[in-house]
Design an enzyme around this catalytic site. Sequence first.
Site, mmCIF file in Angstrom:
data_model
loop_
_atom_site.group_PDB
_atom_site.id
_atom_site.type_symbol
_atom_site.label_atom_id
_atom_site.label_comp_id
_atom_site.label_asym_id
_atom_site.label_seq_id
_atom_site.Cartn_x
_atom_site.Cartn_y
_atom_site.Cartn_z
ATOM 1 C CB CYS A 66 -39.024 22.882 11.579
ATOM 2 S SG CYS A 66 -37.290 22.525 11.265
ATOM 3 C CB CYS A 70 -36.112 26.591 5.286
ATOM 4 S SG CYS A 70 -34.933 25.552 6.202
ATOM 5 C CB CYS A 73 -39.964 25.197 5.060
ATOM 6 S SG CYS A 73 -40.506 23.549 5.595
ATOM 7 C CB CYS A 110 -38.874 9.397 1.037
ATOM 8 S SG CYS A 110 -38.202 8.819 -0.511
ATOM 9 C CB CYS A 141 -35.282 7.647 1.158
ATOM 10 S SG CYS A 141 -34.614 9.330 1.042
ATOM 11 C CB CYS A 201 -31.579 11.680 -1.904
ATOM 12 S SG CYS A 201 -32.952 12.586 -2.635
ATOM 13 N NE ARG A 273 -37.352 11.351 -6.211
ATOM 14 C CZ ARG A 273 -36.578 10.975 -5.193
ATOM 15 N NH1 ARG A 273 -36.308 11.805 -4.227
ATOM 16 N NH2 ARG A 273 -36.087 9.755 -5.148
HETATM 17 N N1 SAM Z 1 -36.153 19.051 7.865
HETATM 18 C C1 SAM Z 1 -35.293 18.343 7.017
HETATM 19 C C2 SAM Z 1 -34.308 19.263 6.330
HETATM 20 O O1 SAM Z 1 -34.708 20.281 5.803
HETATM 21 O O2 SAM Z 1 -33.146 18.937 6.320
HETATM 22 C C3 SAM Z 1 -36.021 17.491 6.007
HETATM 23 C C4 SAM Z 1 -37.360 17.891 5.426
HETATM 24 S S1 SAM Z 1 -37.355 19.257 4.323
HETATM 25 C C5 SAM Z 1 -39.063 19.613 4.198
HETATM 26 C C6 SAM Z 1 -36.873 18.576 2.764
HETATM 27 C C7 SAM Z 1 -36.781 19.483 1.581
HETATM 28 O O3 SAM Z 1 -38.060 19.804 1.084
HETATM 29 C C8 SAM Z 1 -36.121 20.827 1.756
HETATM 30 O O4 SAM Z 1 -34.740 20.754 1.778
HETATM 31 C C9 SAM Z 1 -36.615 21.574 0.523
HETATM 32 O O5 SAM Z 1 -35.702 21.402 -0.538
HETATM 33 C C10 SAM Z 1 -37.933 20.893 0.193
HETATM 34 N N2 SAM Z 1 -39.072 21.817 0.393
HETATM 35 C C11 SAM Z 1 -39.567 22.250 1.559
HETATM 36 N N3 SAM Z 1 -40.572 23.131 1.364
HETATM 37 C C12 SAM Z 1 -40.718 23.260 0.031
HETATM 38 C C13 SAM Z 1 -41.586 24.048 -0.794
HETATM 39 N N4 SAM Z 1 -42.480 24.871 -0.275
HETATM 40 N N5 SAM Z 1 -41.462 23.939 -2.130
HETATM 41 C C14 SAM Z 1 -40.540 23.104 -2.664
HETATM 42 N N6 SAM Z 1 -39.691 22.347 -1.930
HETATM 43 C C15 SAM Z 1 -39.776 22.421 -0.603
HETATM 44 FE FE1 SF4 Z 2 -37.303 22.563 8.982
HETATM 45 FE FE2 SF4 Z 2 -38.582 22.897 6.692
HETATM 46 FE FE3 SF4 Z 2 -36.099 23.775 6.928
HETATM 47 FE FE4 SF4 Z 2 -36.584 21.107 6.850
HETATM 48 S S1 SF4 Z 2 -36.944 22.580 5.215
HETATM 49 S S2 SF4 Z 2 -35.234 22.217 8.232
HETATM 50 S S3 SF4 Z 2 -38.565 21.049 7.909
HETATM 51 S S4 SF4 Z 2 -37.890 24.520 8.086
#
Ligand code: SAM
Ligand code: SF4
Length: 370
Positions: A66, A70, A73, A110, A141, A201, A273
């Site tokens: 990606c 973040c 992530c 989802c 979703c 959501c 949730r």
């Molecule tokens: N890429 C898209 C986005 O971020 O908009 C969707 C997928 S992203 C993985 C969805 C959510 O998963 C993130 O916004 C975050 O809140 C949650 N998430 C990701 N990594 C995580 C982690 N290590 N622990 C807890 N929540 C996590």
């Molecule tokens: Fe990409 Fe992870 Fe951020 Fe979603 S949460 S935008 S998958 S880096």
Amino acid sequence: MTATPDSRTASAAPATRHDWQRGEIEALLALPFNDLLFRAQSVHREHFDPNAVQISTLLSIKTGACPEDCKYCPQSGHYNTGLEREKLLQVEAVLEQARRAKEVGASRFCMGAAWKHPSAKDMPYVLEMVKGVRALGLETCMTLGMLSREQAEQLNDAGLDYYNHNLDTSPEYYGEIITTRTYADRLETLDHVRQAGMKICSGGILGMGESVNDRAGLLQQLANLPTHPESVPINMLIRIQGTPLEHVEDLDPLDFIRTIAVARILMPRSHVRLAAGRELMSDETQAMAFFAGANSIFYGERLLTAQNPQASHDKQLFERLGLHPEQREEADDATQEAALQAQMARARLDALTTDASAPRHTTRGAAADA
Ligand code: SAM
Ligand code: SF4
Ligand code: DTB
């Protein structure tokens, strides 16, 4: 577009607020634990069957690499987390997973993609996935990153019920966690989703080193949206090797529960949730989260890429706690309002015809079971 949950407050309960001040929320977070949980559970019973939990299953339809940064992530291409990347799955492979999710009792499926936003080339496949999953009788979703107005409309037209897009944390702490997409970008996507007619959501992550004030700030943003998100995922950070948050300090589970309880109080009609991080929680912590007003989970051994509790363990936990899966998250608002009114009328009648010495607390229980 159907009426929003906030438009059915009429006679059932006080109007839902959208003007929460940060200090008020901090004060709720600081209440004595028993007072806070009692208050949250009371609000919960006014709006929900207290023993029903909505069940969603997650599938990563495009994994890793990606472009966003973040810090939490596993899928960000900025960090070396050892995750194997995967291209967008074939539509039929997604439908096969959805069939399995339905067989094991999920009511919502989802689909998540590690994208900044969906590309024009990917949209037709994504729309086919929505149509196919919907045709199986599951709620749909998706979480695909940012959406333009047009993309939101296309997803809505294909029948997507919910779009997941988290605010993640407070506006002040956000810049410490993500630099490639702004808070305003996120709010704009939520607005496109709402304007297109889909349910929202949106929630966040706790345990990223944020302060109590940041937790209050996240809840304030969510609760002061023009319409509350129908679903509010509260994730506990899963610390991922290779990410900048790998070594962040443990979050006190009681602080996690407090945040769930305050989410329940601020957004009384939303499903809250208990999202990522259950694998790391004791059964007792999860039980307390349900008592604090959480009424939705992800079910199945995998979230997107990280582990979730074994389905057999969750089944056992539900049995031990006397919980049952909620059949469908929401009938349309008019039906739900009619059911609530009928329950309340029945409860009033019960109260009139019951022996004056009989306990009165049945009224609330009857209304909550609507
Ligand atoms: N890429 C898209 C986005 O971020 O908009 C969707 C997928 S992203 C993985 C969805 C959510 O998963 C993130 O916004 C975050 O809140 C949650 N998430 C990701 N990594 C995580 C982690 N290590 N622990 C807890 N929540 C996590
Ligand atoms: Fe990409 Fe992870 Fe951020 Fe979603 S949460 S935008 S998958 S880096
Ligand atoms: C949400 O708030 N939590 C889910 C869902 N929305 C998409 C995702 C949790 C992801 C946890 C890390 C992973 O599995 O990669």
